[in-house]
Design a protein around this motif. Structure first.
Motif, PDB file in Angstrom:
ATOM      1  N   ASP A 252       0.830  -1.204   0.000  1.00 16.33           N
ATOM      2  CA  ASP A 252       0.000   0.000   0.000  1.00 16.33           C
ATOM      3  C   ASP A 252       0.869   1.260   0.000  1.00 16.33           C
ATOM      4  N   ALA A 253       1.855   1.287   0.883  1.00 14.62           N
ATOM      5  CA  ALA A 253       2.755   2.443   0.958  1.00 14.62           C
ATOM      6  C   ALA A 253       3.593   2.569  -0.306  1.00 14.62           C
ATOM      7  N   SER A 254       4.016   1.440  -0.856  1.00 17.32           N
ATOM      8  CA  SER A 254       4.830   1.448  -2.072  1.00 17.32           C
ATOM      9  C   SER A 254       4.058   2.008  -3.251  1.00 17.32           C
ATOM     10  N   VAL A 255       2.805   1.599  -3.389  1.00 14.75           N
ATOM     11  CA  VAL A 255       1.972   2.076  -4.490  1.00 14.75           C
ATOM     12  C   VAL A 255       1.769   3.583  -4.393  1.00 14.75           C
ATOM     13  N   GLU A 256       1.503   4.078  -3.201  1.00 13.92           N
ATOM     14  CA  GLU A 256       1.292   5.518  -3.044  1.00 13.92           C
ATOM     15  C   GLU A 256       2.539   6.306  -3.426  1.00 13.92           C
ATOM     16  N   LEU A 257       3.705   5.818  -3.029  1.00 13.58           N
ATOM     17  CA  LEU A 257       4.948   6.488  -3.396  1.00 13.58           C
ATOM     18  C   LEU A 257       5.157   6.491  -4.898  1.00 13.58           C
ATOM     19  N   PHE A 258       4.915   5.337  -5.534  1.00 12.83           N
ATOM     20  CA  PHE A 258       5.122   5.246  -6.978  1.00 12.83           C
ATOM     21  C   PHE A 258       4.157   6.146  -7.736  1.00 12.83           C
ATOM     22  N   ILE A 259       2.879   6.103  -7.398  1.00 10.64           N
ATOM     23  CA  ILE A 259       1.888   6.887  -8.122  1.00 10.64           C
ATOM     24  C   ILE A 259       2.150   8.377  -7.955  1.00 10.64           C
ATOM     25  N   ASP A 260       2.567   8.772  -6.763  1.00 12.20           N
ATOM     26  CA  ASP A 260       2.918  10.174  -6.533  1.00 12.20           C
ATOM     27  C   ASP A 260       4.056  10.596  -7.458  1.00 12.20           C
ATOM     28  N   ALA A 261       5.071   9.733  -7.572  1.00 13.83           N
ATOM     29  CA  ALA A 261       6.212  10.026  -8.437  1.00 13.83           C
ATOM     30  C   ALA A 261       5.809  10.025  -9.901  1.00 13.83           C
ATOM     31  N   GLN A 262       4.967   9.078 -10.302  1.00 11.12           N
ATOM     32  CA  GLN A 262       4.532   9.015 -11.691  1.00 11.12           C
ATOM     33  C   GLN A 262       3.704  10.248 -12.066  1.00 11.12           C
ATOM     34  N   TYR A 263       2.853  10.673 -11.180  1.00 16.45           N
ATOM     35  CA  TYR A 263       2.037  11.857 -11.433  1.00 16.45           C
ATOM     36  C   TYR A 263       2.924  13.084 -11.649  1.00 16.45           C
ATOM     37  N   LYS A 264       3.930  13.251 -10.791  1.00 18.62           N
ATOM     38  CA  LYS A 264       4.826  14.400 -10.914  1.00 18.62           C
ATOM     39  C   LYS A 264       5.643  14.322 -12.199  1.00 18.62           C
ATOM     40  N   HIS A 265       6.138  13.129 -12.511  1.00 12.97           N
ATOM     41  CA  HIS A 265       6.975  12.936 -13.696  1.00 12.97           C
ATOM     42  C   HIS A 265       6.192  13.200 -14.980  1.00 12.97           C
ATOM     43  N   LEU A 266       4.932  12.852 -14.991  1.00 15.23           N
ATOM     44  CA  LEU A 266       4.108  12.969 -16.199  1.00 15.23           C
ATOM     45  C   LEU A 266       3.087  14.095 -16.081  1.00 15.23           C
ATOM     46  N   HIS A 267       3.440  15.108 -15.321  1.00 16.65           N
ATOM     47  CA  HIS A 267       2.492  16.171 -15.006  1.00 16.65           C
ATOM     48  C   HIS A 267       1.937  16.854 -16.257  1.00 16.65           C
ATOM     49  N   GLU A 268       2.745  16.986 -17.295  1.00 19.01           N
ATOM     50  CA  GLU A 268       2.273  17.666 -18.507  1.00 19.01           C
ATOM     51  C   GLU A 268       1.118  16.913 -19.172  1.00 19.01           C
TER      52      GLU A 268
ATOM     53  N   VAL B  62      -0.952  14.614 -17.251  1.00 20.68           N
ATOM     54  CA  VAL B  62      -2.008  14.315 -16.271  1.00 20.68           C
ATOM     55  C   VAL B  62      -2.315  15.491 -15.358  1.00 20.68           C
ATOM     56  N   GLY B  63      -1.704  16.623 -15.637  1.00 22.70           N
ATOM     57  CA  GLY B  63      -1.867  17.789 -14.766  1.00 22.70           C
ATOM     58  C   GLY B  63      -3.288  18.321 -14.696  1.00 22.70           C
ATOM     59  N   HIS B  64      -4.123  17.970 -15.670  1.00 26.73           N
ATOM     60  CA  HIS B  64      -5.526  18.406 -15.634  1.00 26.73           C
ATOM     61  C   HIS B  64      -6.347  17.612 -14.615  1.00 26.73           C
ATOM     62  N   ILE B  65      -5.705  16.576 -14.050  1.00 31.82           N
ATOM     63  CA  ILE B  65      -6.358  15.745 -13.036  1.00 31.82           C
ATOM     64  C   ILE B  65      -5.794  16.137 -11.673  1.00 31.82           C
TER      65      ILE B  65
ATOM     66  N   GLN C  29      -8.213   2.008 -18.063  1.00 28.67           N
ATOM     67  CA  GLN C  29      -9.364   2.688 -17.488  1.00 28.67           C
ATOM     68  C   GLN C  29      -9.035   4.130 -17.129  1.00 28.67           C
ATOM     69  N   LEU C  30      -7.831   4.356 -16.589  1.00 28.77           N
ATOM     70  CA  LEU C  30      -7.435   5.715 -16.226  1.00 28.77           C
ATOM     71  C   LEU C  30      -7.360   6.623 -17.455  1.00 28.77           C
ATOM     72  N   VAL C  31      -6.744   6.116 -18.525  1.00 23.24           N
ATOM     73  CA  VAL C  31      -6.632   6.900 -19.756  1.00 23.24           C
ATOM     74  C   VAL C  31      -8.016   7.259 -20.284  1.00 23.24           C
ATOM     75  N   LYS C  32      -8.924   6.302 -20.217  1.00 25.42           N
ATOM     76  CA  LYS C  32     -10.291   6.527 -20.716  1.00 25.42           C
ATOM     77  C   LYS C  32     -11.052   7.508 -19.834  1.00 25.42           C
ATOM     78  N   GLU C  33     -11.046   7.281 -18.536  1.00 26.64           N
ATOM     79  CA  GLU C  33     -11.833   8.102 -17.621  1.00 26.64           C
ATOM     80  C   GLU C  33     -11.349   9.550 -17.570  1.00 26.64           C
ATOM     81  N   PHE C  34     -10.010   9.708 -17.511  1.00 28.51           N
ATOM     82  CA  PHE C  34      -9.454  11.042 -17.336  1.00 28.51           C
ATOM     83  C   PHE C  34      -9.088  11.723 -18.660  1.00 28.51           C
ATOM     84  N   LYS C  35      -9.407  11.014 -19.767  1.00 32.31           N
ATOM     85  CA  LYS C  35      -9.150  11.586 -21.102  1.00 32.31           C
ATOM     86  C   LYS C  35      -7.700  12.055 -21.244  1.00 32.31           C
ATOM     87  N   ILE C  36      -6.792  11.158 -20.911  1.00 26.82           N
ATOM     88  CA  ILE C  36      -5.357  11.446 -21.025  1.00 26.82           C
ATOM     89  C   ILE C  36      -4.952  11.338 -22.490  1.00 26.82           C
TER      90      ILE C  36
END
Length: 221
Positions: A17-33, A35-38, A64-71
């Motif tokens: 659980d802790a590992s996933v949160e760390l990874f997703i946080d890092a992925q969001y920051k890395h790909l902000h351009e 996913v930044g609209h989310i 599902q994420l790409v579809k829902e958030f229109k990435i």
């Protein structure tokens, strides 16, 4: 007399659980351009919801994420590949992991892992925790072609360790795949307590990994 201890990986040795949160946080920051609209919290919480604590492979999650958030400008395949390539860098062990393993090895207890999941992915996580050298056998479902709760994967581990079922503990967080399945083949089932379940039928219940050493000491007396 107990001669061996087998462990589940995710939720038992690895704080997934802790590992996933760390990874997703890092992925969001890395790909902000892309996913930044989310809102970050929304992106993280939806990933965790779709992931179902690892029981849904990430191809479906990212589709599902790409579809829902229109990435746009980024495919689900690219997101998945980043997960495969870099998740291990964010692996968080549960407290006292190394201390427990060192103590058991010091008591001449043979150790093994049985994990459901992708072979190379899970091995990368085990190596990231720095624990692979403690184990005499590591069985991962994709590699073995069978997965928990199938008794054959437990029996194979026992054969490789050359110990009878009644001389082995199995420690895991899942009531059915770990505890019940191991008890069904004759092992002592130890539940690594998880807030997702209220009551689990087990031979022992532990909150901290060092409690496994206490169980072993009691059984060796």
């Amino acid at each position: 007399m107990i001669k061996a201890v087998l462990f589940d990986l995710d939720g038992t040795l690895l704080n997934r659980d802790a590992s996933v949160e760390l990874f997703i946080d890092a992925q969001y920051k890395h790909l902000h351009e892309y996913v930044g609209h989310i809102e970050k919290g929304e992106f993280t919480s939806r990933f965790i919801e779709l992931d179902c604590r690892g029981y849904v492979w990430k191809d479906r999650v990212y589709q599902q994420l790409v579809k829902e958030f229109k990435i746009v400008g980024l495919t689900w395949e690219q997101l998945l590949q980043e997960y495969i390539d870099y998740f291990h860098q964010y692996c968080v062990p549960f407290p006292n992991l190394h201390e427990m393993l060192q103590s058991l090895v010091g008591q001449s207890i043979s150790l093994g892992i049985i994990s459901n999941g992708k072979g190379q992915f899970q091995m990368a996580n085990i190596k990231a925790l720095g624990i692979e050298h403690y184990f005499e056998t590591i069985l991962i479902s994709e590699t073995e072609g069978i997965k928990k709760p199938d008794p054959r994967i437990f029996e194979k581990a026992l054969q490789q360790l050359d110990v009878p079922a009644n001389a082995c503990l199995f420690v895991g967080d899942h009531p059915d795949n770990d505890v019940k399945a191991s008890r069904d083949v004759g092992m002592l089932g130890v539940w690594k307590k998880d807030s997702q379940w209220d009551e689990v039928v087990a031979d022992y219940v532990v909150k901290d990994l060092m409690e496994v050493c206490i169980i072993i000491e009691e059984l060796l007396d």
